[in-house]
Write an enzyme that holds these catalytic residues in place. Structure first.
Site, PDB file in Angstrom:
ATOM      1  N   LYS A 168       0.752  -1.198  -0.009  1.00  0.00           N
ATOM      2  CA  LYS A 168      -0.049  -0.104   0.155  1.00  0.00           C
ATOM      3  C   LYS A 168       0.666   1.426  -0.083  1.00  0.00           C
ATOM      4  CE  LYS A 168      -3.957  -2.186   2.292  1.00  0.00           C
ATOM      5  NZ  LYS A 168      -4.763  -2.439   3.382  1.00  0.00           N
ATOM      6  N   ALA A 225      -4.177  -7.028  10.336  1.00  0.00           N
ATOM      7  CA  ALA A 225      -3.477  -8.191  10.579  1.00  0.00           C
ATOM      8  C   ALA A 225      -3.986  -8.936  11.729  1.00  0.00           C
ATOM      9  CB  ALA A 225      -1.820  -8.134  10.608  1.00  0.00           C
ATOM     10  N   LYS A 285      -5.548   5.946   1.403  1.00  0.00           N
ATOM     11  CA  LYS A 285      -6.302   5.914   2.613  1.00  0.00           C
ATOM     12  C   LYS A 285      -5.287   6.111   3.641  1.00  0.00           C
ATOM     13  CE  LYS A 285      -4.915   1.628   3.671  1.00  0.00           C
ATOM     14  NZ  LYS A 285      -4.228   1.148   4.976  1.00  0.00           N
ATOM     15  N   ARG A 324      -1.210   1.374  11.965  1.00  0.00           N
ATOM     16  CA  ARG A 324      -0.219   2.298  12.554  1.00  0.00           C
ATOM     17  C   ARG A 324      -0.137   3.611  11.984  1.00  0.00           C
ATOM     18  NH1 ARG A 324       1.692  -1.974   9.237  1.00  0.00           N
ATOM     19  NH2 ARG A 324       2.566  -1.568   7.165  1.00  0.00           N
ATOM     20  N   GLN A 365       3.343   4.444   5.968  1.00  0.00           N
ATOM     21  CA  GLN A 365       3.332   4.782   4.612  1.00  0.00           C
ATOM     22  C   GLN A 365       2.706   6.261   4.394  1.00  0.00           C
ATOM     23  OE1 GLN A 365       4.816   3.250   2.269  1.00  0.00           O
ATOM     24  NE2 GLN A 365       5.140   1.086   3.094  1.00  0.00           N
TER      25      GLN A 365
END
Length: 329
Positions: A78, A118, A171, A239, A273
């Protein structure tokens, strides 16, 4: 290497648990950690890319000439990459991770994105995901679905690699903004504000997808797991939200930590990210004089990289706010 000196790969292969990134969940015994890339790739026909996007180029370079001609890949990454041309890399252009893999390895590449935290999946809590596949590759998409789908992990297929992948990347910017809300008001407070951030974020995600490739992006993509659902779950968990909250709290202290310092302290080796994606998107929009059309993306960039104050966060993300009166006829 773990704090006790053991290699994580050895622990995975002997104790069948990823004690660093997914502690408390046993892995199937047929899942092996192989530290030699070419050994792991030998004779493989299906490749699953789940690595920080910064390492994609280097990994692909190592694989060139060492994979089967009938190999196919799917990316769960991502993020966005900087496009390259004959003149070299340019910050003003963006490349999809799937396109980079396909170009370097000359293979078909699908993508899998969705509301996929996850721990929920490891605990076998019901989740959905979207596989974006290339046109005329429906058989490959169905094969990927057969491999991934279980009773608690359901897959939908959309022939829209571009839209699915960009939704998965953008996102993260919205999740950082959502974290700012939690940092300003306290987690669990400011729910109206967070809802507004998500609505504005979804608007900008859709607008950017159509700007990037309006010919192939499909409207149904935005309402799939890779679109709205992924954005919602990322704005409440994950995160990027976590670091956004911590960053907003740090801004209120005299010894505020940077995003990089918070990443190192709180993520224990995982990569963030959202800010990096905001940076790439901002460069892309600046080159096209479009930053005013994306106030939320632009504000997240400026807070992360230009020390923009969070005191005016809500005013900034509402620049150009749509005040039209809608009349149903």
């Amino acid at each position: 290497t773990l704090s006790d000196g053991r290699l994580l790969s050895q622990v995975i292969n002997t104790e069948h648990e990823n004690v660093k990134y997914l502690p408390g969940f046993k892995l199937p015994e047929n899942v092996l950690a192989v530290i030699d890339l070419l050994e792991a790739a030998k004779d493989a026909t299906l490749f699953i890319f789940v690595i920080p996007h910064q390492f994609v180029g280097r990994i692909c370079e190592q694989l060139v000439g060492h994979i089967r001609s009938d190999a196919r890949a799917i990316s769960l990454i991502k993020g966005l990459d900087t496009a390259t041309s004959e003149g070299g890399a340019t910050d003003a252009d963006i490349d999809l991770i799937s396109s980079k893999i396909a170009s370097k390895l000359s293979i078909d590449v699908s993508v899998l994105m969705g509301a996929n935290l996850a721990n929920d999946i490891a605990a076998e809590r019901f989740s959905e995901a979207t596989i974006g596949y290339n046109k005329n590759q429906i058989e490959t998409a169905q094969e990927w679905r057969e491999l991934f789908e279980t009773r608690y992990f359901r897959i939908e297929l959309i022939d829209d690699v571009c839209g699915v992948e960009i939704c998965g990347a953008l996102k993260n910017i919205v999740a950082v903004a959502s974290g700012f809300v939690d940092g300003l008001y306290g987690e669990g407070q400011g729910n109206n504000s967070k809802a507004a951030v998500m609505r504005l974020g979804m608007q900008e995600i859709r607008r950017f997808c159509l700007l990037f490739d309006g010919n192939t992006v499909q409207e149904e993509t935005f309402w799939a797991s890779c679109g709205l659902a992924d954005m919602i779950t990322s704005c409440y968990g994950g995160r990027n939200r976590k670091i956004g909250e911590a960053f907003a709290r740090e801004r209120q202290s005299s010894a505020a930590l940077t995003m990089e310092e918070l990443e190192e302290r709180l993520l224990h080796g995982q990569k963030l990210q959202g800010p990096a994606t905001a940076w790439k998107v901002y460069q892309y929009l600046t080159a096209r004089s479009l930053t005013d059309d994306y106030p939320l993306f632009t504000t997240v960039y400026r807070v992360c990289y230009e020390n923009r104050s969070l005191d005016t966060f809500f005013e900034d993300i509402c620049v150009g706010y749509d005040r039209r009166v809608v009349i149903n006829r």
